[in-house]
Enzyme design. Structure first.
Site, PDB file in Angstrom:
ATOM      1  N   CYS A 116      38.621  53.058  46.074  1.00  0.00           N
ATOM      2  CA  CYS A 116      38.100  53.808  44.935  1.00  0.00           C
ATOM      3  C   CYS A 116      38.645  55.243  45.023  1.00  0.00           C
ATOM      4  O   CYS A 116      39.863  55.428  45.072  1.00  0.00           O
ATOM      5  CB  CYS A 116      36.569  53.718  44.963  1.00  0.00           C
ATOM      6  SG  CYS A 116      35.670  54.538  43.652  1.00  0.00           S
ATOM      7  N   ASP A 163      39.783  45.981  35.727  1.00  0.00           N
ATOM      8  CA  ASP A 163      39.182  47.260  36.119  1.00  0.00           C
ATOM      9  C   ASP A 163      38.930  48.098  34.866  1.00  0.00           C
ATOM     10  O   ASP A 163      39.869  48.466  34.148  1.00  0.00           O
ATOM     11  CB  ASP A 163      40.125  48.003  37.070  1.00  0.00           C
ATOM     12  CG  ASP A 163      39.447  49.156  37.789  1.00  0.00           C
ATOM     13  OD1 ASP A 163      38.646  49.873  37.157  1.00  0.00           O
ATOM     14  OD2 ASP A 163      39.721  49.345  38.991  1.00  0.00           O
ATOM     15  N   HIS A 191      36.891  46.442  39.186  1.00  0.00           N
ATOM     16  CA  HIS A 191      36.884  47.588  40.094  1.00  0.00           C
ATOM     17  C   HIS A 191      35.861  47.354  41.204  1.00  0.00           C
ATOM     18  O   HIS A 191      34.754  46.900  40.962  1.00  0.00           O
ATOM     19  CB  HIS A 191      36.531  48.871  39.338  1.00  0.00           C
ATOM     20  CG  HIS A 191      36.679  50.107  40.167  1.00  0.00           C
ATOM     21  ND1 HIS A 191      37.900  50.691  40.406  1.00  0.00           N
ATOM     22  CD2 HIS A 191      35.771  50.866  40.818  1.00  0.00           C
ATOM     23  CE1 HIS A 191      37.739  51.756  41.171  1.00  0.00           C
ATOM     24  NE2 HIS A 191      36.449  51.884  41.440  1.00  0.00           N
TER      25      HIS A 191
END
Length: 222
Positions: A116, A163, A191
């Site tokens: 991330c 995502d 994600h």
């Protein structure tokens, strides 16, 4: 067993970090957090790499704003994490991963892996430092904006097809700017697919991405 240590960055800032793995390891990693701090998930990530023989250190990047941050994955946690990330000085994460790299065993070949926000920081570890021999970046949302930076080591990237925060158009921009970077896109994944505490966790994709990451580090860290 892992433990908390204290690091000092080159600007004098002190920060906590989680370390794990054999002290005499020949291969070592800096593990870079998501926007949720060095929480249970990141400690578990460290443990998995430690079980493969790596010495690992995960620096607490939020210590520049607020110490002891460990968030979960609710909507409120996401909002809190984003707010904290926005307050971190731009140069802070790079200084902190350099401090972590310096604390790894002398003589060990060093890599960096991030998730991330940490995926973006791992990219910067490859482009803004010379501390690492390899970098693996998992769904880093800020990579596209800094895609023209020049890496000084081999880089591997992992993205999710579905995502919501990183469109495939961004991934294609990165491919075009960095033809030498190994890029994988996981069909149907979302994600955070590598985090088993998120609703978006995909075990098959996480295991494949981890296999690729370990093979990448085995190749470039010896």
């Amino acid at each position: 067993m892992g433990e908390t240590i204290t690091l000092t960055a080159s600007d004098g800032h002190t920060l906590s970090a989680w370390q794990d793995g054999p002290q005499d390891a020949s291969r070592a990693l800096v593990v870079v957090q998501e926007i949720f701090g060095v929480n249970r998930h990141i400690r578990n990530v460290c443990a998995r790499f430690a079980a493969q023989g790596y010495r690992v250190i995960a620096p607490a990047l939020f210590d520049r704003v607020q110490r002891g941050v460990e968030l979960g994955y609710t909507a409120d946690d996401v909002a809190t994490g984003r707010a904290l990330r926005a307050k971190v000085p731009e140069a802070g994460p790079v200084l902190d991963i350099e401090a972590a790299a310096a604390a790894l065993p002398a003589g060990a070949k060093r890599g960096i892996v991030g998730y991330c926000w940490g995926g973006t920081v791992a990219w910067w570890g490859a482009t803004r430092t010379r501390s690492f021999a390899a970098s693996s970046c998992w769904y880093g949302g800020g990579i596209a904006a800094t895609r023209t930076e020049t890496p000084t080591c081999p880089v591997q990237m992992h993205f999710a097809e579905k995502d919501a925060s990183i469109p495939l158009s961004d991934v294609e921009l990165i491919r075009a700017a960095q033809p030498g970077v190994e890029i994988f896109v996981y069909a149907g994944a979302q994600h955070g697919f590598g985090c088993d505490e998120r609703a978006s966790f995909s075990r098959a994709d996480a295991e494949l991405a981890q296999e690729r990451t370990l093979a990448f580090f085995a190749k470039h860290l010896g």
